[in-house]
Scaffold this motif. Structure first.
Motif, PDB file in Angstrom:
ATOM      1  N   PHE A   1      44.912   0.380 -80.348  1.00 39.99           N
ATOM      2  CA  PHE A   1      45.470   1.719 -80.148  1.00 39.99           C
ATOM      3  C   PHE A   1      45.203   2.578 -81.377  1.00 39.99           C
ATOM      4  N   ALA A   2      45.388   1.996 -82.556  1.00 40.08           N
ATOM      5  CA  ALA A   2      45.143   2.758 -83.797  1.00 40.08           C
ATOM      6  C   ALA A   2      43.664   3.095 -83.962  1.00 40.08           C
ATOM      7  N   VAL A   3      42.770   2.196 -83.545  1.00 39.36           N
ATOM      8  CA  VAL A   3      41.334   2.452 -83.666  1.00 39.36           C
ATOM      9  C   VAL A   3      40.905   3.606 -82.767  1.00 39.36           C
ATOM     10  N   ASN A   4      41.451   3.698 -81.568  1.00 37.18           N
ATOM     11  CA  ASN A   4      41.000   4.690 -80.586  1.00 37.18           C
ATOM     12  C   ASN A   4      41.795   5.984 -80.601  1.00 37.18           C
ATOM     13  N   ALA A   5      42.984   5.980 -81.224  1.00 36.88           N
ATOM     14  CA  ALA A   5      43.817   7.196 -81.233  1.00 36.88           C
ATOM     15  C   ALA A   5      43.126   8.393 -81.885  1.00 36.88           C
ATOM     16  N   PRO A   6      42.375   8.219 -82.990  1.00 35.86           N
ATOM     17  CA  PRO A   6      41.710   9.396 -83.584  1.00 35.86           C
ATOM     18  C   PRO A   6      40.670  10.022 -82.653  1.00 35.86           C
ATOM     19  N   PHE A   7      40.097   9.276 -81.745  1.00 35.95           N
ATOM     20  CA  PHE A   7      39.094   9.830 -80.832  1.00 35.95           C
ATOM     21  C   PHE A   7      39.754  10.486 -79.626  1.00 35.95           C
ATOM     22  N   SER A   8      40.786   9.801 -79.044  1.00 32.68           N
ATOM     23  CA  SER A   8      41.457  10.351 -77.864  1.00 32.68           C
ATOM     24  C   SER A   8      42.697   9.514 -77.580  1.00 32.68           C
ATOM     25  N   MET A   9      43.837  10.207 -77.391  1.00 34.51           N
ATOM     26  CA  MET A   9      45.061   9.483 -77.073  1.00 34.51           C
ATOM     27  C   MET A   9      44.970   8.814 -75.706  1.00 34.51           C
ATOM     28  N   ALA A  10      44.297   9.503 -74.756  1.00 34.30           N
ATOM     29  CA  ALA A  10      44.139   8.907 -73.426  1.00 34.30           C
ATOM     30  C   ALA A  10      43.306   7.630 -73.519  1.00 34.30           C
ATOM     31  N   LEU A  11      42.227   7.690 -74.319  1.00 32.83           N
ATOM     32  CA  LEU A  11      41.393   6.505 -74.507  1.00 32.83           C
ATOM     33  C   LEU A  11      42.190   5.377 -75.163  1.00 32.83           C
ATOM     34  N   ALA A  12      43.001   5.733 -76.161  1.00 32.17           N
ATOM     35  CA  ALA A  12      43.791   4.731 -76.862  1.00 32.17           C
ATOM     36  C   ALA A  12      44.760   4.030 -75.913  1.00 32.17           C
ATOM     37  N   VAL A  13      45.374   4.795 -74.991  1.00 32.41           N
ATOM     38  CA  VAL A  13      46.316   4.202 -74.036  1.00 32.41           C
ATOM     39  C   VAL A  13      45.591   3.263 -73.075  1.00 32.41           C
ATOM     40  N   VAL A  14      44.422   3.710 -72.551  1.00 32.97           N
ATOM     41  CA  VAL A  14      43.673   2.881 -71.610  1.00 32.97           C
ATOM     42  C   VAL A  14      43.208   1.589 -72.273  1.00 32.97           C
ATOM     43  N   VAL A  15      42.667   1.682 -73.491  1.00 42.18           N
ATOM     44  CA  VAL A  15      42.196   0.486 -74.199  1.00 42.18           C
ATOM     45  C   VAL A  15      43.371  -0.444 -74.505  1.00 42.18           C
ATOM     46  N   ALA A  16      44.511   0.120 -74.896  1.00 44.85           N
ATOM     47  CA  ALA A  16      45.683  -0.709 -75.189  1.00 44.85           C
ATOM     48  C   ALA A  16      46.128  -1.486 -73.947  1.00 44.85           C
ATOM     49  N   ILE A  17      46.070  -0.805 -72.779  1.00 48.46           N
ATOM     50  CA  ILE A  17      46.441  -1.488 -71.536  1.00 48.46           C
ATOM     51  C   ILE A  17      45.450  -2.606 -71.233  1.00 48.46           C
ATOM     52  N   ILE A  18      44.153  -2.338 -71.448  1.00 45.43           N
ATOM     53  CA  ILE A  18      43.138  -3.363 -71.199  1.00 45.43           C
ATOM     54  C   ILE A  18      43.357  -4.557 -72.128  1.00 45.43           C
ATOM     55  N   VAL A  19      43.643  -4.292 -73.406  1.00 46.99           N
ATOM     56  CA  VAL A  19      43.914  -5.383 -74.350  1.00 46.99           C
ATOM     57  C   VAL A  19      45.172  -6.148 -73.945  1.00 46.99           C
ATOM     58  N   TRP A  20      46.155  -5.434 -73.451  1.00 46.58           N
ATOM     59  CA  TRP A  20      47.391  -6.093 -72.980  1.00 46.58           C
ATOM     60  C   TRP A  20      47.082  -7.069 -71.837  1.00 46.58           C
ATOM     61  N   LEU A  21      46.198  -6.641 -70.895  1.00 49.45           N
ATOM     62  CA  LEU A  21      45.805  -7.529 -69.805  1.00 49.45           C
ATOM     63  C   LEU A  21      45.060  -8.751 -70.343  1.00 49.45           C
ATOM     64  N   GLY A  22      44.220  -8.554 -71.357  1.00 49.24           N
ATOM     65  CA  GLY A  22      43.542  -9.685 -71.991  1.00 49.24           C
ATOM     66  C   GLY A  22      44.528 -10.629 -72.655  1.00 49.24           C
ATOM     67  N   GLY A  23      45.562 -10.068 -73.266  1.00 45.83           N
ATOM     68  CA  GLY A  23      46.592 -10.901 -73.881  1.00 45.83           C
ATOM     69  C   GLY A  23      47.362 -11.721 -72.853  1.00 45.83           C
ATOM     70  N   LEU A  24      47.657 -11.099 -71.690  1.00 42.22           N
ATOM     71  CA  LEU A  24      48.314 -11.855 -70.626  1.00 42.22           C
ATOM     72  C   LEU A  24      47.456 -13.030 -70.171  1.00 42.22           C
ATOM     73  N   THR A  25      46.162 -12.768 -70.026  1.00 44.50           N
ATOM     74  CA  THR A  25      45.242 -13.826 -69.613  1.00 44.50           C
ATOM     75  C   THR A  25      45.223 -14.959 -70.623  1.00 44.50           C
ATOM     76  N   THR A  26      45.092 -14.599 -71.901  1.00 45.59           N
ATOM     77  CA  THR A  26      45.040 -15.621 -72.959  1.00 45.59           C
ATOM     78  C   THR A  26      46.321 -16.444 -72.994  1.00 45.59           C
ATOM     79  N   SER A  27      47.461 -15.770 -72.925  1.00 46.98           N
ATOM     80  CA  SER A  27      48.741 -16.477 -73.029  1.00 46.98           C
ATOM     81  C   SER A  27      48.953 -17.431 -71.862  1.00 46.98           C
ATOM     82  N   ALA A  28      48.646 -16.960 -70.642  1.00 48.38           N
ATOM     83  CA  ALA A  28      48.866 -17.807 -69.477  1.00 48.38           C
ATOM     84  C   ALA A  28      47.925 -19.016 -69.480  1.00 48.38           C
ATOM     85  N   ILE A  29      46.643 -18.765 -69.801  1.00 49.88           N
ATOM     86  CA  ILE A  29      45.680 -19.876 -69.815  1.00 49.88           C
ATOM     87  C   ILE A  29      46.034 -20.880 -70.909  1.00 49.88           C
ATOM     88  N   SER A  30      46.421 -20.375 -72.078  1.00 48.94           N
ATOM     89  CA  SER A  30      46.777 -21.298 -73.165  1.00 48.94           C
ATOM     90  C   SER A  30      47.981 -22.145 -72.788  1.00 48.94           C
TER      91      SER A  30
END
Length: 522
Positions: free
Chosen positions: A135-164
């Motif tokens: 979110f911090a990396v993408n916020a300077p370019f676009s807040m909308a982009l930062a929110v979308v990327v953060a959600i995508i990373v959150w989905l990746g985190g769910l995948t990692t946690s469940a599989i682990s």
């Protein structure tokens, strides 16, 4: 016994492996699992970001890609390294008792059962940090982009946690089984069936549907989504649902099915009469309670079978069966029975001349012959009275030819005592008539026995038989009750006044005729 599949042999090892060997194997497998779970989560992030989820357009697209790829590469290396080190440290309490080859204490057992949850929390913490970083990396370019990327990373985190979690739970199964072999759980201490099923649904169905929802939100927010982009998104998320969903759902299903199948196989063994079977308890959820419950049930069945065996040895199998069928209320009922009584000659002097252990050995050898002969002819030993034994024919299971069976048993027993080198002589008396058969004693302690004139007469005949050459006497009454074939084997002779009886008894002695035929053998 089914051979385990190769992958199971790698994970589970051998039942007799040392704790140190198990620890080394599980450490290596956990390293692979943590790395694989993070790589799976990273793949989901790349897949969603590049192909599935439309991202807002920004002016400096190259800088955005560069910043995100650098952050992604650094994060994956750091996440895998920290996840492995941190995850292994969280499992140190488990390795301590395992390497020492000792049972875990209560705290160590609890930490071992919660190991998959602890690994899940490690990965969830790292990916929560990743959400903030991206979110911090993408916020300077676009807040909308930062929110979308953060959600995508959150989905990746769910995948990692469940599989682990699912992989850790499977990898640590041998360790959990060893921990629970000393103390079964009383309540669930890990995620149960419902939580596992919901986790599988979230990864296999929830995340792809959420991705489609993001596309719909983007379209409603005013972004143009072309037909081609929509088709690519649907295909990509559908492929994700099929691939990841199938893998995770299969693993979640196996985590439920394996404990149930182990109980089912053990139930089949119990149905076939193997009460020594046990199920390894390798699950800390309600499934583990099921496995532990089966083991308690099997232990109860073993104890019941042992009690039934001991009960049968104490009172005879027929009486034991009748007691289990009728309960404690077995009568007193009158029955026509035959009674065989045998008493060792010179037992008093024998006890004074021989050491006690030798006397016991001789008595046991003698009574083994008595039991064998009596049971071969359909009777049962009602009681042992020191150096004497009382056998009953015709109760509690009625017999049509009880008199024949008793007389045949008496003749065979006399031959066996004379010819088996038992070092003992015994008088044998046989009688028949009406007796009272049932439970005698108090409510807290009783025994099934027969009481009546045939018992007294057989005991008194035994005393006379000790003075006879063949040591065997029967009453004329039982010979007259027997069939013609058996009656011809006996010769009715003189009468005798027996102690305790008001009427004289006509005596019968065996003839040396045809060999004894056992009803059980022929």
């Amino acid at each position: 016994m089914r051979r385990p599949r190769p992958i199971r042999r790698v994970i589970d090892g051998r039942p007799d492996d040392s704790g140190r060997k198990i620890s080394r194997r599980q450490t290596l497998l956990m390293t692979v699992a943590i790395s694989g779970a993070n790589l799976a989560g990273g793949s989901v992030v790349l897949f969603l970001a590049l192909y599935a989820v439309p991202t807002p357009k920004v002016d400096n697209q190259g800088a955005v890609y560069a910043a995100n790829f650098i952050a992604f590469g650094v994060f994956m290396v750091v996440a895998i390294a920290i996840g492995i080190v941190w995850g292994h440290r969280r499992l140190d309490p488990m390795r301590q008792w395992l390497c020492e080859d000792r049972p875990p204490d209560e705290d160590e057992q609890r930490l071992t059962l919660r190991a998959p949850r602890r690994v899940l929390l490690v990965n969830a913490s790292l990916w929560t940090l990743a959400i903030a970083v991206f979110f911090a990396v993408n916020a300077p370019f676009s807040m909308a982009l930062a929110v979308v990327v953060a959600i995508i990373v959150w989905l990746g985190g769910l995948t990692t946690s469940a599989i682990s979690y699912l992989l850790t739970e499977r990898i640590l199964r041998p360790v959990v089984a060893r921990a629970l072999s000393h103390r079964a759980p009383r309540k669930p201490v890990t995620l149960g069936i419902v939580t596992r099923s919901l986790s599988a649904w979230a990864l296999g169905t929830g995340i792809p549907l959420f991705g489609l929802a993001l596309v719909a939100i983007a379209s409603l927010a005013g972004r143009d989504v072309s037909e081609t982009q929509l088709a690519v998104t649907v295909l990509a998320l559908g492929g994700l649902a099929v691939g990841v969903g199938l893998l995770v759902t299969w693993q979640a299903a196996r985590s439920v099915a394996d404990p149930v199948l182990s109980v089912r196989r053990a139930l089949n063994e119990v149905q076939e009469g193997d009460f020594d079977t046990e199920v390894p308890v390798f699950d800390g959820s309600e499934l583990g309670l099921l496995q532990a419950g089966f083991n308690r049930m099997a232990a109860g069945l073993r104890e019941r079978e042992q009690m039934r065996d001991l009960f049968g040895r104490q009172v005879g199998t027929d009486v034991a069966q009748a007691a289990m069928e009728r309960g404690t209320d077995m009568g007193g009922e009158t029955a026509e029975v035959a009674v065989l009584f045998t008493d060792i000659v010179g037992s008093t002097s024998l006890a004074g001349e021989r050491p006690p252990h030798e006397v016991v050995e001789m008595l046991n050898e003698f009574f083994a012959v008595v039991v064998e002969v009596v049971e071969d002819h359909g009777g049962w030993i009602n009681k042992f009275e020191g150096d004497a034994a009382l056998a009953v024919f015709g109760a509690p299971i009625p017999q049509d030819e009880f008199a024949d069976h008793a007389l045949q048993a008496a003749r065979e027993l006399a031959k066996r005592i004379d010819g088996d080198d038992l070092e003992l002589e015994a008088g044998i008396g046989v009688s028949a008539g009406t007796a009272l058969a049932g439970n005698v004693g108090a409510e807290q302690r009783f025994e099934y026995t027969v009481i009546g004139d045939p018992v007294n007469e057989a005991a008194r005949l035994t005393e006379l038989a000790k003075e006879e050459e063949g040591h065997l006497l029967a009453s004329s009454t039982i010979v007259e009750m027997a069939g013609e074939k058996e009656a011809r084997c006996w010769e009715i002779g003189d009468t005798a006044e027996l102690r305790g009886r008001s009427e004289p008894t006509r005596l019968a002695r065996p003839r040396d005729v045809a060999p004894v035929e056992s009803p059980a053998r022929g």
